[in-house]
Design a protein around this motif. Structure first.
Motif, PDB file in Angstrom:
ATOM      1  N   ILE A 259       0.844  -1.201   0.000  1.00 18.91           N
ATOM      2  CA  ILE A 259       0.000   0.000   0.000  1.00 18.91           C
ATOM      3  C   ILE A 259       0.875   1.247   0.000  1.00 18.91           C
ATOM      4  O   ILE A 259       0.602   2.217  -0.720  1.00 18.91           O
ATOM      5  N   THR A 260       1.943   1.221   0.807  1.00 19.24           N
ATOM      6  CA  THR A 260       2.872   2.356   0.853  1.00 19.24           C
ATOM      7  C   THR A 260       3.455   2.641  -0.522  1.00 19.24           C
ATOM      8  O   THR A 260       3.509   3.800  -0.966  1.00 19.24           O
ATOM      9  N   ILE A 261       3.892   1.597  -1.208  1.00 17.07           N
ATOM     10  CA  ILE A 261       4.526   1.768  -2.516  1.00 17.07           C
ATOM     11  C   ILE A 261       3.536   2.292  -3.550  1.00 17.07           C
ATOM     12  O   ILE A 261       3.852   3.184  -4.332  1.00 17.07           O
ATOM     13  N   VAL A 262       2.322   1.747  -3.540  1.00 16.65           N
ATOM     14  CA  VAL A 262       1.305   2.201  -4.498  1.00 16.65           C
ATOM     15  C   VAL A 262       0.967   3.664  -4.272  1.00 16.65           C
ATOM     16  O   VAL A 262       0.886   4.463  -5.211  1.00 16.65           O
ATOM     17  N   LEU A 263       0.791   4.046  -3.000  1.00 14.47           N
ATOM     18  CA  LEU A 263       0.480   5.439  -2.684  1.00 14.47           C
ATOM     19  C   LEU A 263       1.653   6.352  -3.029  1.00 14.47           C
ATOM     20  O   LEU A 263       1.457   7.478  -3.515  1.00 14.47           O
ATOM     21  N   SER A 264       2.865   5.892  -2.757  1.00  9.94           N
ATOM     22  CA  SER A 264       4.043   6.689  -3.095  1.00  9.94           C
ATOM     23  C   SER A 264       4.131   6.903  -4.601  1.00  9.94           C
ATOM     24  O   SER A 264       4.524   7.976  -5.068  1.00  9.94           O
ATOM     25  N   LEU A 265       3.759   5.875  -5.345  1.00  9.35           N
ATOM     26  CA  LEU A 265       3.753   5.990  -6.800  1.00  9.35           C
ATOM     27  C   LEU A 265       2.772   7.059  -7.251  1.00  9.35           C
ATOM     28  O   LEU A 265       3.067   7.888  -8.125  1.00  9.35           O
ATOM     29  N   LEU A 266       1.595   7.085  -6.626  1.00 12.47           N
ATOM     30  CA  LEU A 266       0.570   8.057  -6.989  1.00 12.47           C
ATOM     31  C   LEU A 266       0.931   9.466  -6.525  1.00 12.47           C
ATOM     32  O   LEU A 266       0.698  10.451  -7.231  1.00 12.47           O
TER      33      LEU A 266
END
Length: 303
Positions: A259-266
């Motif tokens: 979740i952290t990585i996906v949000l960081s990507l966004l």
């Protein structure tokens, strides 16, 4: 805790709450520090944000905290291991390379699984073990950082990393073990108290000669972000109440970083390294296997 999960999937609901809150927290945690609010003071803010969830938890049990010797011991140990590990991590990152430190300590569920298997006699099927194995593979991959700084403290960072690794692994085991004899709310109360008790150490570790951002983008944003961590911690205690440590620990440690990585990507438009993408895929498969496995077992026990 006032959430309507069915008896069979209660552990999964709380585990997912933890992963969601910790995933969002992980994506935002660097913001205050980049804006000039030191991580050590961030710890202090976190300790105080534990108070609102603690009040909520105590309300659920009519403020009746268990204060016998075992309850105080188990709850305090859980708090000291978690908060103490965080303080040691601050020092570790000062002398050791983050791209090695984080993968090292991220494998702390190995300690939890070993202790729960041999001391609590927790078991799962082959499908569950495959999920656990995939989660353990995913965690260091998700922690991967390209080499950008070298160790400056010799081998001391390895020893400190090992201490954090053991502290967090044993903490998760104690959370599960303590839930056998005391209320989750009492456990969280002692976790809050010990977290606050260590705050002066974090303050003492802070370099006040540097310019510190006490404004909205610093201290206040840290409070908003750290409350996510605190709520996630409370959900985790409930997850250990209803679920197995060998399932909950690797699942939460593997899924939250996704979740952290996906949000960081966004948020930051950062493309993850292919190693991290591989870790994400493994974590998703692991979470599915662990969730389905434990849910199937719970249904079988109820029927």
């Amino acid at each position: 805790m006032a959430f309507s999960f069915s008896k069979s999937n209660r552990w999964l609901g709380y585990a997912l709450l933890t992963t969601i809150f910790w995933g969002i927290w992980g994506a935002m945690i660097e913001i205050p520090e980049k804006n000039g609010f030191p991580a050590t003071l961030g710890y202090t803010v976190w300790a105080f944000t534990m108070i609102p969830p603690c009040i909520f938890a105590l309300y659920q049990i009519n403020w009746k905290v268990e204060y016998n010797f075992k309850s105080v011991l188990y709850g305090s140990l859980a708090g000291l291991l978690g908060a103490g590990g965080q303080l040691i991590l601050f020092e570790t990152l000062k002398i050791g390379p983050a791209y090695l430190v984080f993968p090292f300590i991220s494998l702390s569920p190995v300690v939890t699984i070993i202790l729960a298997t041999f001391l609590l006699n927790e078991k799962t099927t082959s499908k569950g073990w495959v999920g656990i194995g995939l989660a353990l593979l995913a965690i260091p991959l998700l922690s991967y950082q390209e080499p950008g700084n070298g160790a400056t403290g010799g081998y001391l960072w390895i020893l400190l990393s090992l201490l954090v690794f053991l502290a967090w692994g044993i903490q998760a085991y104690i959370l599960r073990f303590a839930n056998e004899t005391m209320q989750a709310e009492s456990i969280f109360f002692y976790m809050t108290v010990t977290g606050l008790a260590l705050a002066p150490i974090a303050i003492g570790m802070t370099d006040f000669n540097q310019q510190i951002n006490w404004g909205f983008s610093g201290m206040y944003s840290a409070a908003f972000i750290q409350i996510l961590n605190a709520i996630g911690a409370l959900s985790l205690v409930y997850a250990f109440r209803y679920g197995k440590a060998i399932i909950v620990s690797p699942m939460t440690n593997a899924v939250a970083p996704v979740i952290t990585i996906v949000l960081s990507l966004l948020l930051y438009a950062v493309i993850p390294h292919f190693i991290i993408i591989l870790g994400m895929l493994l974590a998703v498969v692991a979470a599915f296997l662990l969730g389905i496995e434990e849910e199937t077992e719970n249904i079988a026990e109820e029927s």
